[in-house]
Design a protein around this motif. Sequence first.
Motif, PDB file in Angstrom:
ATOM      1  N   GLU A   1       4.808   9.496   0.894  1.00 24.24           N
ATOM      2  CA  GLU A   1       5.374   8.543  -0.049  1.00 24.24           C
ATOM      3  C   GLU A   1       4.355   7.465  -0.426  1.00 24.24           C
ATOM      4  OE1 GLU A   1       8.326   8.743  -1.526  1.00 24.24           O
ATOM      5  OE2 GLU A   1       8.589  10.652  -0.500  1.00 24.24           O
TER       6      GLU A   1
ATOM      7  N   SER B   1       1.004   5.630  -2.061  1.00 24.60           N
ATOM      8  CA  SER B   1       0.533   5.607  -3.435  1.00 24.60           C
ATOM      9  C   SER B   1      -0.462   6.728  -3.688  1.00 24.60           C
ATOM     10  CB  SER B   1      -0.127   4.256  -3.727  1.00 24.60           C
ATOM     11  OG  SER B   1      -0.736   4.260  -5.003  1.00 24.60           O
ATOM     12  N   LYS B   2      -0.367   7.337  -4.860  1.00 27.61           N
ATOM     13  CA  LYS B   2      -1.290   8.400  -5.237  1.00 27.61           C
ATOM     14  C   LYS B   2      -2.646   7.835  -5.628  1.00 27.61           C
ATOM     15  CE  LYS B   2      -1.745  12.208  -8.573  1.00 27.61           C
ATOM     16  NZ  LYS B   2      -1.123  12.898  -9.722  1.00 27.61           N
TER      17      LYS B   2
ATOM     18  N   GLU C   1      -4.387   2.585  -9.967  1.00 23.90           N
ATOM     19  CA  GLU C   1      -3.850   3.514 -10.964  1.00 23.90           C
ATOM     20  C   GLU C   1      -4.280   3.086 -12.362  1.00 23.90           C
ATOM     21  OE1 GLU C   1       0.451   5.527 -12.177  1.00 23.90           O
ATOM     22  OE2 GLU C   1       0.367   3.917 -10.686  1.00 23.90           O
TER      23      GLU C   1
ATOM     24  N   GLN D   1      -6.319   8.423  -4.615  1.00 23.83           N
ATOM     25  CA  GLN D   1      -6.380   8.074  -3.206  1.00 23.83           C
ATOM     26  C   GLN D   1      -6.975   9.215  -2.380  1.00 23.83           C
ATOM     27  OE1 GLN D   1      -6.276   5.118  -1.566  1.00 23.83           O
ATOM     28  NE2 GLN D   1      -4.070   4.760  -1.672  1.00 23.83           N
TER      29      GLN D   1
ATOM     30  N   THR E   1      -2.403  -7.648  -8.514  1.00 20.00           N
ATOM     31  CA  THR E   1      -2.199  -6.908  -9.758  1.00 20.00           C
ATOM     32  C   THR E   1      -2.728  -7.739 -10.920  1.00 20.00           C
ATOM     33  OG1 THR E   1      -0.257  -5.724  -8.934  1.00 20.00           O
ATOM     34  CG2 THR E   1      -0.470  -5.951 -11.319  1.00 20.00           C
TER      35      THR E   1
ATOM     36  N   HIS F   1      -2.484  -1.849 -10.892  1.00 15.85           N
ATOM     37  CA  HIS F   1      -1.803  -2.075  -9.621  1.00 15.85           C
ATOM     38  C   HIS F   1      -2.623  -1.443  -8.493  1.00 15.85           C
ATOM     39  CE1 HIS F   1       1.690  -3.391 -11.941  1.00 15.85           C
ATOM     40  NE2 HIS F   1       1.500  -2.315 -12.704  1.00 15.85           N
TER      41      HIS F   1
ATOM     42  N   GLU G   1      -3.829  -0.565  -4.507  1.00 11.54           N
ATOM     43  CA  GLU G   1      -3.336  -0.356  -3.156  1.00 11.54           C
ATOM     44  C   GLU G   1      -4.252  -1.161  -2.234  1.00 11.54           C
ATOM     45  OE1 GLU G   1      -0.578   1.363  -0.492  1.00 11.54           O
ATOM     46  OE2 GLU G   1      -0.638   1.387  -2.682  1.00 11.54           O
TER      47      GLU G   1
END
Length: 325
Positions: free
Chosen positions: A53, A55-56, A60, A65, A95, A100, A102
Amino acid sequence: NSPTSRKSAVNRCADSGIDLPWGTIIDDACSAVRDARREGEPAQDLSKIELSEASKFAVEPFLLQNQANLFYGNGGLGKSWICLFFAALITSGKTHARLHPEPGSVLYLDYETGDASMRKRFGALCRGLNLPEPDLHYRRMSQSIYEDQETLFEMIQELNVSLIIVDSAAAASGGKAEESQSALNYFRAIRATGITTLTIAHVSKEAEKQKDNKTPFGSVFWYNNPRTIWHITQGETFTKQVKQFGLYNTKSSDSAGHEPIGLEFTFDDPKNAKVVSVRGIDISENADLLKNDVLWKQIEAYILDKRAHEIQRPFPGVPLSELVD
């Protein structure tokens, strides 16, 4: 693999005063590590792997990641400024400009500049973002990533690094970016870190003169190995205090790609900036950047510009022959 390293380890253990057959123990340990490395990762059933779950993206949509990412563009363009901006977002967790991050720890590996210059740039960006200057781990580099990977792995563990920025590709590969083995060794070492990496690359002198179809300088593996690649260009602003950049997603292995994104950097002093502010812009705001966008957006921008300057209503439109020209 090194007999000298094994002998050194044996001597250190022998100096501990514990009487054991250290030569045999160290040789067996090294052999076990080599065997494990040759075996590599075990095969897995993809259907049984639980999706995270988390963040990818580290930022972004730019940095995937735990994958290899690459930015490239002409020399002296300002790529380092953009990467330091991303570093400021990640280390602070802030941000900004609709980006955004991580939050995490960043290690900047510098083959090109120096600590004093990078310190000034990072401080100016943080003041522009109106945030206390967070920790940014910096290391001036001389050896290639492949040659220095053991020390690099130790630093990643010690500093809990989540992103490595490598500035830049040719030097980090040992100065032989055009050789396929250098590129393969580089990405093998980068992949072994298991964390997010961002490599800064250039284009060749010949490619700098071209308007499009540019690729990272060197072996084709500089394009094949990263999971996502962004081409950076700079548009004319007619002032040295403002730089406008276009970032174009030329490769995205995990998606259909992303629309171009514009960033504007404003310097309080072009020669000795103390404050550098950043904002997001639309590519269509800069005519030079728009030329690198997809054709339908160039057509749309042209029609909208004509409409804005046309008094007649309803707007009669633009002749097809004019658009073709």
